[in-house]
Design an enzyme around this catalytic site. Structure first.
Site, PDB file in Angstrom:
ATOM      1  N   CYS A   1       0.810  -1.467   0.141  1.00 37.86           N
ATOM      2  CA  CYS A   1      -0.036  -0.039   0.079  1.00 37.86           C
ATOM      3  C   CYS A   1       0.980   1.347  -0.023  1.00 37.86           C
ATOM      4  O   CYS A   1       1.571   1.197   0.958  1.00 37.86           O
ATOM      5  CB  CYS A   1      -0.877   0.042   1.202  1.00 37.86           C
ATOM      6  SG  CYS A   1      -1.642   1.239   1.212  1.00 37.86           S
TER       7      CYS A   1
ATOM      8  N   THR B   1     -10.812  -0.857  -9.647  1.00 37.98           N
ATOM      9  CA  THR B   1     -11.475  -0.180 -10.079  1.00 37.98           C
ATOM     10  C   THR B   1     -12.441  -0.165 -11.493  1.00 37.98           C
ATOM     11  O   THR B   1     -13.850   0.391 -10.634  1.00 37.98           O
ATOM     12  CB  THR B   1     -10.027   0.955 -10.820  1.00 37.98           C
ATOM     13  OG1 THR B   1      -9.298   0.781 -10.087  1.00 37.98           O
ATOM     14  CG2 THR B   1     -10.800   1.956 -11.875  1.00 37.98           C
TER      15      THR B   1
END
Lengths: 302, 258
Positions: free
Chosen positions: A128, A265
């Site tokens: 991340c 996404t």
């Protein structure tokens, strides 16, 4: 055609997995399709303690993609087990996504999930870009990647361990090998690419965190290249992701060597996209005369 | 209605009318087969958008009936500019109704405070609510004829104030403050509009101890509670998603960073 995918000891109904951080705890999407029809769900990253995440604005739309800097906001493992997990429909294949700031805490989390019958596998987030400690720091250093992987593996019991890799490195195969040598049963990649978007009028970044992670169709060529590289560097199954928005995209990743894919996404573009994709992949594979994923995988011609 | 159908529908554009004022658009889609409450919203993404703009766009429902799903919006960026160019017959993916709505108290005065395009959700409210305890104060920048003001004013007591100068804005604030004060302890306000206006509404609600509900308009990717991008901050310092815990919040609960 049989859509089944074998990831070591883990069998998936099909190669479509929803990516962590884009599909909540699955519950958010129950109105839009049958969760049990998906290959698997990678749950939103979960830490030992709850995390409030980054200041706003946290997201920005960019050409063919988006930036996010959520900062791993999550309810913490205790609340997840008590208030989320019981409501996910039985028969849903769940992959827990683990985030911690030390190898020891990663191990603690792994032990907790190892005891959960409902959890099929663990995905270790060492990539991340939006948190100060842990996250991509572990994913950019092969020694740290190995330490975290082995800390998780030691406590994971019989659960297969998938390590999620960052594209923000000089040579992704170095980290990939380090994770596999430390015991990773499979790898997933790519996490988001570090990026920025700024407003020339207000002279501010479009994200309060200044930088964020880029995802969406814009990153697909980068992801495809890295998945291709990694599948040639290691022997374990690789789960490819990065900008997938169609059945063609799914087959591209399988063609370069991925066992399965994650879509991220794409879930924001329309909440039933992952469910529709499962069917579209089946239709496309059959129209191309593919008899099994094993037959098609990694057959990119030189 | 087919109950096995998911809340994500492909609807057809019936009409899309940028009026004489090109930044305000009245979009009507084919009936979605559901109804909703004022303040709830939908996510919209045309089927032919391809990859360039990845996000759908969130809009308050202006009205929904057998005549269709009506959205009244302002062109503020690339997405809304593209949406303003929709042609009849084009198909759009729509999911909703989403989020929490304005709660009317029929036994006490309810004052709508609408700013600009924030008038949208109150068209449905004024058409449906039978209560006489509903009135509206509308602040606007463009000529009144560009907004669906008359549709509301035909049904409930309404007043409009135009702001084109700083002095106009100050005058509007004075009236807002007075109206909010009058309702202290006896009624509530329902506010939707630009953030600076919501900050003013919140300030006077807290100052005068008047109950109120405000609709937040945060940047949103998914609309369904997954992306965690649309969070607002509560007065206790927690982040809450405006898509599932809002967009309508109790004015006392949300910190607007004043």
């Amino acid at each position: 055609m049989d859509q089944t995918v074998q990831l070591g000891p883990l069998t998936l109904k099909n190669p479509v997995i929803t990516a962590s951080g884009t599909f909540g705890y699955g519950l958010e999407f129950m109105r839009y399709g049958d969760l049990t029809a998906l290959g698997a769900i990678c749950l939103k990253g979960i830490s030992l303690a709850p995390r409030e995440g980054n200041p706003t604005p946290r997201i920005a739309e960019t050409p063919c993609g988006m930036l996010n800097a959520i900062g791993l906001q999550n309810v913490g493992v205790k609340k997840f087990l008590a208030e989320k997990l019981p409501y996910i429909p039985p028969g849903t294949t769940l992959i827990a996504n683990l985030y911690a700031q030390t190898p020891e805490d990663f191990g603690e989390l792994a032990a907790i999930f190892a005891a959960q019958e409902r959890v099929a596998a663990l995905e270790v987030n060492i990539s991340c870009p939006n948190v100060r400690e842990g996250g991509v720091q572990f994913g950019q250093d092969p020694a740290m990647a190995a330490r975290v992987t082995s800390a998780v593996k030691k406590r994971a019991g019989s659960k297969p361990v998938m390590v999620k890799l960052s594209p923000n490195v000089t040579d992704v195969t170095v980290i990939a090998r380090a994770a596999v040598d430390a015991g990773a049963d499979m790898l997933s990649l790519i996490n988001t690419l570090s990026g920025m978007s700024v407003d020339i009028r207000t002279r501010r970044s479009r994200l309060a965190n200044i930088v964020g992670g880029l995802s969406g169709p814009a990153v697909k060529p980068v992801a495809l290249r890295m998945v291709h590289q990694v599948t040639r560097a290691v022997q374990v199954p690789v789960i490819g992701m990065g900008g997938i928005t169609s059945a063609e995209d799914v087959l591209e990743f399988i063609l370069v060597g991925a066992h399965a894919v994650q879509v991220g996404t794409f879930n924001f573009m329309r909440p039933d996209n992952a469910f529709r994709l499962v069917e579209e992949v089946r239709t496309l594979a059959e129209s191309l005369g593919i008899s099994s994923w094993d037959e098609y995988r990694g057959t990119l011609r030189a | 209605m087919n109950t096995t159908q998911t809340p994500c529908r492909e609807l057809q554009v019936l009409s899309c009318r940028p009026g004489t004022e090109p930044t305000l658009v009245d979009l009507v889609l084919s009936p979605p087969g559901w109804t909703c409450r004022a303040g709830q919203f939908v996510m919209i993404r045309p089927l032919d958008w391809g990859s360039e703009l990845v996000w759908p766009r969130p809009f308050s429902v202006c009205d929904v009936s057998d005549a269709g799903l009506r959205i009244f919006f302002q062109v503020v960026g690339r997405g809304t500019r593209k949406l303003a160019g929709l042609q009849p017959g084009q198909k759009v993916a729509v999911w909703g109704p989403l989020g929490r709505w304005f709660r009317i108290d029929e036994n006490r005065p309810n004052l709508i405070l609408a700013g600009g395009v924030g008038i949208a959700p109150f068209v449905m409210l004024a058409r449906r609510e039978k209560t006489d305890n509903l009135s509206m104060l509308f602040g606007h920048r463009l000529d009144l004829c560009h907004y669906p003001y008359a549709e509301i004013a035909d049904r409930i007591e309404s007043e409009a104030m135009r702001q084109t100068t700083a002095a106009d804005i100050a005058a509007f604030e004075t009236v807002l403050s007075g109206r909010i004060k009058t309702l202290s302890g006896i009624g509530q306000v329902l506010a939707c509009g630009p953030e600076p206006m919501l900050k003013v509404v919140r300030r006077y609600c807290l100052m005068h101890g008047t109950e109120g509900q405000i609709s937040l308009e945060n940047r949103m990717a998914c609309g369904v509670g997954a992306c965690l991008g649309c969070v607002g901050r509560t007065v206790t310092g927690e982040y809450v998603q405006s898509c599932v815990h809002g967009p309508v919040f109790d004015v006392r609960d949300i910190d607007l960073g004043e």
